[in-house]
Design a protein around this motif. Sequence first.
Motif, PDB file in Angstrom:
ATOM      1  N   VAL A  20       0.866  -1.185   0.000  1.00  0.00           N
ATOM      2  CA  VAL A  20       0.000   0.000   0.000  1.00  0.00           C
ATOM      3  C   VAL A  20       0.899   1.230   0.000  1.00  0.00           C
ATOM      4  O   VAL A  20       2.088   1.135   0.295  1.00  0.00           O
ATOM      5  CB  VAL A  20      -0.917   0.025   1.243  1.00  0.00           C
ATOM      6  N   PRO A  21       0.376   2.404  -0.347  1.00  0.00           N
ATOM      7  CA  PRO A  21       1.197   3.613  -0.240  1.00  0.00           C
ATOM      8  C   PRO A  21       1.673   3.821   1.197  1.00  0.00           C
ATOM      9  O   PRO A  21       0.900   3.658   2.154  1.00  0.00           O
ATOM     10  CB  PRO A  21       0.242   4.723  -0.677  1.00  0.00           C
ATOM     11  N   ILE A  22       2.935   4.171   1.349  1.00  0.00           N
ATOM     12  CA  ILE A  22       3.523   4.389   2.670  1.00  0.00           C
ATOM     13  C   ILE A  22       4.359   5.666   2.645  1.00  0.00           C
ATOM     14  O   ILE A  22       4.605   6.255   1.590  1.00  0.00           O
ATOM     15  CB  ILE A  22       4.423   3.210   3.113  1.00  0.00           C
ATOM     16  N   GLY A  23       4.802   6.071   3.826  1.00  0.00           N
ATOM     17  CA  GLY A  23       5.840   7.076   3.938  1.00  0.00           C
ATOM     18  C   GLY A  23       7.089   6.407   4.474  1.00  0.00           C
ATOM     19  O   GLY A  23       7.022   5.624   5.426  1.00  0.00           O
ATOM     20  N   CYS A  24       8.237   6.693   3.873  1.00  0.00           N
ATOM     21  CA  CYS A  24       9.500   6.138   4.364  1.00  0.00           C
ATOM     22  C   CYS A  24      10.515   7.275   4.387  1.00  0.00           C
ATOM     23  O   CYS A  24      10.839   7.845   3.339  1.00  0.00           O
ATOM     24  CB  CYS A  24       9.993   5.008   3.462  1.00  0.00           C
ATOM     25  N   GLY A  25      10.954   7.647   5.584  1.00  0.00           N
ATOM     26  CA  GLY A  25      11.900   8.735   5.699  1.00  0.00           C
ATOM     27  C   GLY A  25      11.412  10.012   5.071  1.00  0.00           C
ATOM     28  O   GLY A  25      12.158  10.718   4.392  1.00  0.00           O
ATOM     29  N   ASP A  26      10.147  10.331   5.301  1.00  0.00           N
ATOM     30  CA  ASP A  26       9.498  11.558   4.817  1.00  0.00           C
ATOM     31  C   ASP A  26       9.240  11.580   3.316  1.00  0.00           C
ATOM     32  O   ASP A  26       8.918  12.634   2.761  1.00  0.00           O
ATOM     33  CB  ASP A  26      10.307  12.807   5.206  1.00  0.00           C
TER      34      ASP A  26
END
Length: 236
Positions: free
Chosen positions: A155-161
Amino acid sequence: MNEELRQKLMGVSVATLATALYKRGLRNQVIQDVRPVAQKGRNMVGPAYTLRYIPAREDRNQLSEFRKPTHPQRVAIETCPEGHVLVMDSRKDPRAASAGDILVTRLMMRGVAGVVTDGGFRDAATIGDLDIPAYHTRPSSPTNLTLHEALDLNVPIGCGDVPVFPGDILVGDDDSVIVIPQDIAAEVADEAVEMTAYEDFVVERVKEGAAIIGLYPCTKDVHAEDFAKWRASNRR
């Protein structure tokens, strides 16, 4: 992801890709505070396959969770496609590990292109010795269950902004990792290859004693002409 695109991205730096994306108005695509567990001397390239963690709640995250065949972290390890990069959203919290050496070894044996987390890895020294690129914030010994609950796959995520959508192209080098939106990956790769060629030309000229004014960036016709000749005899 086709092999031609992969090979182009294998030969360019994250810094060059960041500039190519900057030209397109994308200024925050480098994953922040994430670095290689160990430098590999080669790029990591592959489409993103994502895993999202949320804060752990004690009644849901006992060690017995790992016995369940449906545990999302374990499923991610067994389903991340060959040639992809497993990207984990650990909420920029390295106090508990996102994974350890056994799981990363399994990814390596399955042909996964690399693994990225904005948290930490346990057994980091062992992971660094594996033949798979791995990127994290810092080593972290506590099991992920201590603070993280693995919840969602691909799914769409945030990783390190940085927002990461499944299928986005991840490129990592010995400095950092960048996320390229999949719909512009081919054009960005083409430009980055040419930018890299010009940078190689510039380095040669600078080592020969040339000044950078007018050379980098190129604002003088003489340098453009010299580069065209150099490029014709140094096709990458």
